[in-house]
Design an enzyme around this catalytic site. Structure first.
Site, PDB file in Angstrom:
ATOM      1  N   THR A   1     106.272 142.024  51.724  1.00  0.00           N
ATOM      2  CA  THR A   1     106.691 141.033  52.548  1.00  0.00           C
ATOM      3  C   THR A   1     106.281 139.824  52.045  1.00  0.00           C
ATOM      4  O   THR A   1     107.246 138.813  52.057  1.00  0.00           O
ATOM      5  CB  THR A   1     105.970 141.126  54.130  1.00  0.00           C
ATOM      6  OG1 THR A   1     106.319 142.387  54.521  1.00  0.00           O
ATOM      7  CG2 THR A   1     106.882 140.086  54.963  1.00  0.00           C
TER       8      THR A   1
ATOM      9  N   ASP B   1      99.710 144.253  53.584  1.00  0.00           N
ATOM     10  CA  ASP B   1      99.631 145.517  53.536  1.00  0.00           C
ATOM     11  C   ASP B   1     100.168 146.179  52.061  1.00  0.00           C
ATOM     12  O   ASP B   1      99.457 145.984  51.010  1.00  0.00           O
ATOM     13  CB  ASP B   1     100.340 146.258  54.647  1.00  0.00           C
ATOM     14  CG  ASP B   1     100.234 147.439  54.811  1.00  0.00           C
ATOM     15  OD1 ASP B   1      99.189 148.315  54.606  1.00  0.00           O
ATOM     16  OD2 ASP B   1     101.058 148.168  55.207  1.00  0.00           O
ATOM     17  N   THR B   2     101.172 146.451  51.928  1.00  0.00           N
ATOM     18  CA  THR B   2     101.994 146.852  50.733  1.00  0.00           C
ATOM     19  C   THR B   2     102.135 145.516  49.752  1.00  0.00           C
ATOM     20  O   THR B   2     102.041 145.796  48.384  1.00  0.00           O
ATOM     21  CB  THR B   2     103.315 147.363  50.611  1.00  0.00           C
ATOM     22  OG1 THR B   2     104.111 146.522  51.266  1.00  0.00           O
ATOM     23  CG2 THR B   2     103.168 148.793  51.546  1.00  0.00           C
TER      24      THR B   2
ATOM     25  N   ASP C   1     100.163 137.709  59.483  1.00  0.00           N
ATOM     26  CA  ASP C   1      99.039 138.548  60.234  1.00  0.00           C
ATOM     27  C   ASP C   1      98.555 139.607  59.175  1.00  0.00           C
ATOM     28  O   ASP C   1      97.111 139.555  59.144  1.00  0.00           O
ATOM     29  CB  ASP C   1      99.751 139.411  61.285  1.00  0.00           C
ATOM     30  CG  ASP C   1     100.811 140.366  61.027  1.00  0.00           C
ATOM     31  OD1 ASP C   1     101.357 140.237  59.684  1.00  0.00           O
ATOM     32  OD2 ASP C   1     101.332 141.009  61.908  1.00  0.00           O
TER      33      ASP C   1
HETATM   34  P1  IMP Z   1     103.736 144.474  53.877  1.00  0.00           P
HETATM   35  O1  IMP Z   1     105.059 143.958  53.331  1.00  0.00           O
HETATM   36  O2  IMP Z   1     103.504 146.154  53.483  1.00  0.00           O
HETATM   37  O3  IMP Z   1     102.582 143.930  53.178  1.00  0.00           O
HETATM   38  O4  IMP Z   1     103.633 144.391  55.293  1.00  0.00           O
HETATM   39  C1  IMP Z   1     103.434 143.615  56.022  1.00  0.00           C
HETATM   40  C2  IMP Z   1     103.859 143.576  57.523  1.00  0.00           C
HETATM   41  O5  IMP Z   1     103.685 145.197  57.956  1.00  0.00           O
HETATM   42  C3  IMP Z   1     102.846 142.628  58.437  1.00  0.00           C
HETATM   43  O6  IMP Z   1     103.464 141.647  58.672  1.00  0.00           O
HETATM   44  C4  IMP Z   1     102.889 143.894  59.458  1.00  0.00           C
HETATM   45  O7  IMP Z   1     104.000 143.275  60.392  1.00  0.00           O
HETATM   46  C5  IMP Z   1     103.071 145.167  59.335  1.00  0.00           C
HETATM   47  N1  IMP Z   1     101.792 145.880  59.019  1.00  0.00           N
HETATM   48  C6  IMP Z   1     101.238 146.101  58.152  1.00  0.00           C
HETATM   49  N2  IMP Z   1     100.164 146.780  58.453  1.00  0.00           N
HETATM   50  C7  IMP Z   1      99.939 146.874  59.895  1.00  0.00           C
HETATM   51  C8  IMP Z   1      99.002 147.480  60.967  1.00  0.00           C
HETATM   52  O8  IMP Z   1      98.073 147.789  60.567  1.00  0.00           O
HETATM   53  N3  IMP Z   1      99.465 147.103  62.043  1.00  0.00           N
HETATM   54  C9  IMP Z   1     100.552 146.476  62.550  1.00  0.00           C
HETATM   55  N4  IMP Z   1     101.352 145.994  61.558  1.00  0.00           N
HETATM   56  C10 IMP Z   1     101.021 146.353  60.311  1.00  0.00           C
HETATM   57 MG    MG Z   2     104.594 141.064  60.324  1.00  0.00          MG
END
Ligand code: IMP
Ligand code: MG
Length: 203
Positions: A129, A125-126, A122
């Site tokens: 994942t 972000d960081t 979806d």
């Molecule tokens: P990452 O590992 O920090 O890149 O995070 C990815 C996951 O964090 C996504 O798959 C989302 O489930 C969650 N996430 C990050 N930002 C948002 C947001 O603004 N709304 C809802 N979920 C988020």
């Molecule tokens: Mg997610």
């Protein structure tokens, strides 16, 4: 007469007031028609990369379910018939800040050794994942891994990561809808909405 959108937002705000009084969902950032148009554009971009004999589309649950369903149906029109599977990964806990550690709650069910994989999430972000998911798929022997995200928040990146296909680049804010949740709510919204947080009351 109130529009469907207005009454849907009013219902959501009521729900939020009950569950978490200091938050509001009152601004649609990307509406249904922009999402539909962008999904079609993304599919046009990716279709030539999807013509492998054995393509597996892997959605990261739970946030990718709606995006993946729309992508699959748009790819079908182009004659693409992938296998489809999901991994449930979790890093967020129940708040809006990533815990920093990615956990596998449910692993892949299909074999991906030697296959082309299109990984769908979806939001980027960081980067933890998708980085983790790509490493896991590579360890399972996937021949070729491409990534597609609906949203990207580049200003939040901790682990360097660029998706092959990105729907929309957004600023650093928390969003819900079209699969994305806040505390397991609002995934059902057909659009992306911004969540605003009230300042904590001063002592
Ligand atoms: P990452 O590992 O920090 O890149 O995070 C990815 C996951 O964090 C996504 O798959 C989302 O489930 C969650 N996430 C990050 N930002 C948002 C947001 O603004 N709304 C809802 N979920 C988020
Ligand atoms: Mg997610």
């Amino acid at each position: 007469m109130k529009s469907l959108l207005q009454s849907s937002l009013m219902r959501i705000n009521r729900k939020l007031q009950e569950a978490a009084p200091s938050h509001h969902v009152n601004e649609i950032m990307i509406d249904e028609s922009r999402i539909r148009t962008r999904v079609d554009e993304l599919v046009t971009e990716m279709v030539d990369d999807c013509r492998a004999d054995d393509l597996v589309m892997v959605g990261i649950l739970r946030g990718s379910f709606m995006f993946l369903a729309d992508l699959v149906r748009a790819l079908y029109v182009h004659g693409i018939h992938p296998r489809i599977d999901f991994m449930t990964l979790s890093s967020y806990g129940s708040g809006t800040e990533s815990s920093g550690k990615v956990e596998v709650q449910k692993d892949l069910s299909v074999e991906v050794e030697g296959s082309d994989v299109l990984l769908i999430d979806d939001i980027l972000d960081t980067g933890r994942t998708l980085n983790f998911a790509c490493e896991r798929l590579a360890a399972k022997g996937a021949a070729n891994i491409r990534t597609c995200v609906l949203l990207d928040k580049p200003s939040r990146r901790i682990v360097p990561f660029t998706a092959n296909y990105t729907g929309f680049t957004i600023e650093d804010c928390f969003v819900v809808g079209y699969g994305l949740d806040f505390d397991s709510c609002y995934r059902e919204l057909p659009y992306i909405a911004r969540v605003t947080f009230d300042e904590p009351a001063a002592d």
